[in-house]
Design a protein around this motif. Structure first.
Motif, PDB file in Angstrom:
ATOM      1  N   LEU A 183     -26.670   2.785   7.540  1.00  0.00           N
ATOM      2  CA  LEU A 183     -28.124   2.639   7.781  1.00  0.00           C
ATOM      3  C   LEU A 183     -28.473   2.180   9.284  1.00  0.00           C
ATOM      4  O   LEU A 183     -29.455   2.473   9.728  1.00  0.00           O
ATOM      5  CB  LEU A 183     -28.509   1.365   7.007  1.00  0.00           C
ATOM      6  CG  LEU A 183     -28.456   1.639   5.460  1.00  0.00           C
ATOM      7  CD1 LEU A 183     -28.995   0.323   4.697  1.00  0.00           C
ATOM      8  CD2 LEU A 183     -29.467   2.782   4.904  1.00  0.00           C
ATOM      9  N   GLU A 184     -27.527   1.679  10.144  1.00  0.00           N
ATOM     10  CA  GLU A 184     -27.855   1.678  11.599  1.00  0.00           C
ATOM     11  C   GLU A 184     -27.669   3.036  12.096  1.00  0.00           C
ATOM     12  O   GLU A 184     -28.650   3.342  13.075  1.00  0.00           O
ATOM     13  CB  GLU A 184     -26.485   0.905  12.095  1.00  0.00           C
ATOM     14  CG  GLU A 184     -26.517   0.674  13.842  1.00  0.00           C
ATOM     15  CD  GLU A 184     -27.822   0.314  14.440  1.00  0.00           C
ATOM     16  OE1 GLU A 184     -28.255   0.569  15.225  1.00  0.00           O
ATOM     17  OE2 GLU A 184     -28.299  -0.876  13.659  1.00  0.00           O
TER      18      GLU A 184
ATOM     19  N   ARG B  28     -21.961   2.705  -1.469  1.00  0.00           N
ATOM     20  CA  ARG B  28     -21.938   1.626  -2.568  1.00  0.00           C
ATOM     21  C   ARG B  28     -21.229   1.835  -3.757  1.00  0.00           C
ATOM     22  O   ARG B  28     -20.796   0.980  -4.305  1.00  0.00           O
ATOM     23  CB  ARG B  28     -23.577   1.026  -2.633  1.00  0.00           C
ATOM     24  CG  ARG B  28     -24.206   0.715  -1.445  1.00  0.00           C
ATOM     25  CD  ARG B  28     -25.486   0.088  -1.801  1.00  0.00           C
ATOM     26  NE  ARG B  28     -26.220  -0.502  -0.621  1.00  0.00           N
ATOM     27  CZ  ARG B  28     -27.125  -0.011   0.111  1.00  0.00           C
ATOM     28  NH1 ARG B  28     -27.531   1.228  -0.298  1.00  0.00           N
ATOM     29  NH2 ARG B  28     -27.571  -0.407   1.139  1.00  0.00           N
TER      30      ARG B  28
ATOM     31  N   SER C  96     -24.341  -0.833   5.504  1.00  0.00           N
ATOM     32  CA  SER C  96     -24.911  -1.280   6.520  1.00  0.00           C
ATOM     33  C   SER C  96     -24.672  -0.269   7.964  1.00  0.00           C
ATOM     34  O   SER C  96     -25.529   0.011   8.561  1.00  0.00           O
ATOM     35  CB  SER C  96     -24.392  -2.718   6.732  1.00  0.00           C
ATOM     36  OG  SER C  96     -24.740  -3.464   5.913  1.00  0.00           O
ATOM     37  N   ARG C  97     -23.230   0.111   8.200  1.00  0.00           N
ATOM     38  CA  ARG C  97     -23.041   0.985   9.291  1.00  0.00           C
ATOM     39  C   ARG C  97     -23.689   2.260   9.242  1.00  0.00           C
ATOM     40  O   ARG C  97     -24.372   2.643  10.283  1.00  0.00           O
ATOM     41  CB  ARG C  97     -21.602   1.167   9.545  1.00  0.00           C
ATOM     42  CG  ARG C  97     -20.844  -0.133   9.669  1.00  0.00           C
ATOM     43  CD  ARG C  97     -19.334   0.191   9.539  1.00  0.00           C
ATOM     44  NE  ARG C  97     -18.798   1.185  10.436  1.00  0.00           N
ATOM     45  CZ  ARG C  97     -17.657   1.882  10.362  1.00  0.00           C
ATOM     46  NH1 ARG C  97     -16.733   1.685   9.434  1.00  0.00           N
ATOM     47  NH2 ARG C  97     -17.285   2.691  11.271  1.00  0.00           N
TER      48      ARG C  97
ATOM     49  N   ALA D 110     -25.393   6.207   2.393  1.00  0.00           N
ATOM     50  CA  ALA D 110     -24.986   4.513   2.035  1.00  0.00           C
ATOM     51  C   ALA D 110     -25.281   4.348   0.635  1.00  0.00           C
ATOM     52  O   ALA D 110     -24.147   3.188   0.298  1.00  0.00           O
ATOM     53  CB  ALA D 110     -26.255   3.801   2.828  1.00  0.00           C
TER      54      ALA D 110
ATOM     55  N   GLU E 130     -20.495  -2.278   0.701  1.00  0.00           N
ATOM     56  CA  GLU E 130     -21.769  -2.696   1.467  1.00  0.00           C
ATOM     57  C   GLU E 130     -21.763  -2.707   2.903  1.00  0.00           C
ATOM     58  O   GLU E 130     -22.503  -2.439   3.711  1.00  0.00           O
ATOM     59  CB  GLU E 130     -22.241  -4.082   1.054  1.00  0.00           C
ATOM     60  CG  GLU E 130     -23.693  -4.645   1.311  1.00  0.00           C
ATOM     61  CD  GLU E 130     -24.623  -3.725   0.816  1.00  0.00           C
ATOM     62  OE1 GLU E 130     -25.511  -3.486   1.405  1.00  0.00           O
ATOM     63  OE2 GLU E 130     -24.600  -3.328  -0.494  1.00  0.00           O
ATOM     64  N   ARG E 131     -20.464  -3.020   3.401  1.00  0.00           N
ATOM     65  CA  ARG E 131     -20.331  -3.238   4.828  1.00  0.00           C
ATOM     66  C   ARG E 131     -20.444  -1.682   5.458  1.00  0.00           C
ATOM     67  O   ARG E 131     -21.131  -1.386   6.468  1.00  0.00           O
ATOM     68  CB  ARG E 131     -19.121  -3.728   5.156  1.00  0.00           C
ATOM     69  CG  ARG E 131     -18.919  -5.145   5.003  1.00  0.00           C
ATOM     70  CD  ARG E 131     -17.551  -5.954   5.883  1.00  0.00           C
ATOM     71  NE  ARG E 131     -16.608  -5.306   5.215  1.00  0.00           N
ATOM     72  CZ  ARG E 131     -16.070  -5.937   4.117  1.00  0.00           C
ATOM     73  NH1 ARG E 131     -16.647  -7.160   3.624  1.00  0.00           N
ATOM     74  NH2 ARG E 131     -14.849  -5.550   3.706  1.00  0.00           N
TER      75      ARG E 131
END
Length: 271
Positions: free
Chosen positions: A143-144, A123, A140-141, A119, A136-137
């Motif tokens: 980190l999910e 970035r 987020s995926r 992640a 950033e999107r």
């Protein structure tokens, strides 16, 4: 000798007048997971070139003259340093443009197998491409995905994973596992006969039920160890590249990582 191969490719390009340069903004990635991440972030704004073809083992990739041309002319090169892909590092040294080495310290180059670290890479790629929001999107995926691993590996009977090579150290450290690798950071570095005897004893003592092979590497050593230790053979993919079958089936980084999670849960007796 490494740099000589790149220089010969440059000479070959000069001798044939080079190739047709693309007018599209181009990003070159050293191997599949980086190409996947760049593609997710760049969308249709950049042409993404992966210099490690599907089905190829990326550690010892050899660059064609066309590959060298792509690297020299790209708007950005995203690669793994630290000697992971020496030919690419050599070609990057000849560049004038921007390059991004995603290896953020430590001996294990397999950063993408730790979703949290990957992640952070997303970035950095987003910033390098001027697409921080897209980076950033993707972060987020990823980190999910990390949360799925965290929950899936929280309650397991066993914690040791026996792997073909030492690719899973970052993943193991992130989720409280212990990696017992049959070879070093390259799957081609096979153990000697004496080393193999010692590994078989370690595997027996570890309490593991499974020895993991890899889709892009020979399964001779893991099958030998599994047979001698009386264990089963599973598959754990270091996601260094997709197989031809994976490409045809529409697999990607996320689907392979989720398949890995299920393989780990079964081998470790997780509930």
């Amino acid at each position: 000798m490494r740099m000589l191969g790149v220089l010969l490719a440059v000479v070959a390009l000069a001798g044939c007048g080079g190739g047709a340069a693309s007018d599209e903004p181009t990003v070159v990635a050293g191997l599949y997971p980086l190409a996947w991440a760049v593609g997710q972030i760049a969308g249709d704004r950049h042409r993404v070139v992966d210099v490690t073809p599907p089905g190829a083992e990326p550690h010892d990739v050899e660059l064609s003259p066309r590959d060298v041309e792509e690297i020299l002319g790209a708007d950005l090169v995203v690669y793994v340093g630290g000697g992971f892909q020496p030919a690419i590092e050599d070609a990057v040294e000849l560049r004038d443009g921007d390059s991004l080495d995603i290896l953020a310290g430590g001996p294990d180059p397999h950063v993408w197998l730790d979703p949290v670290r990957f992640a952070a890479v997303a970035r950095r790629v987003g910033e390098a491409l001027g697409r921080s929001a897209a980076g950033e999107r993707l972060a987020s995926r990823l980190l999910e995905l990390h949360r799925e691993y965290e929950a899936g590996l929280a309650h397991c009977t066993r914690r040791t994973i026996v792997t073909t090579h030492a690719a899973f150290g970052r993943l193991a450290a992130r989720y409280g596992l212990e990696q017992l690798a049959l070879a070093g950071t390259s799957p081609e570095a096979e153990p000697t006969a004496r080393d193999l005897e010692g590994l078989i004893e370690q595997v027996r003592a570890s309490g593991a039920t499974t020895v993991f092979s890899e889709p892009l590497a020979s399964d001779r050593v893991p099958r030998t160890v599994a047979r001698e230790a009386g264990l089963r053979v599973g598959v754990l993919d270091p996601v260094e590249g997709l197989t031809d079958n994976g490409v045809e089936a529409g697999a990607d980084y996320l689907t392979v990582m989720r398949d890995d999670l299920e393989a780990l849960r079964e081998a470790l007796g997780c509930r």
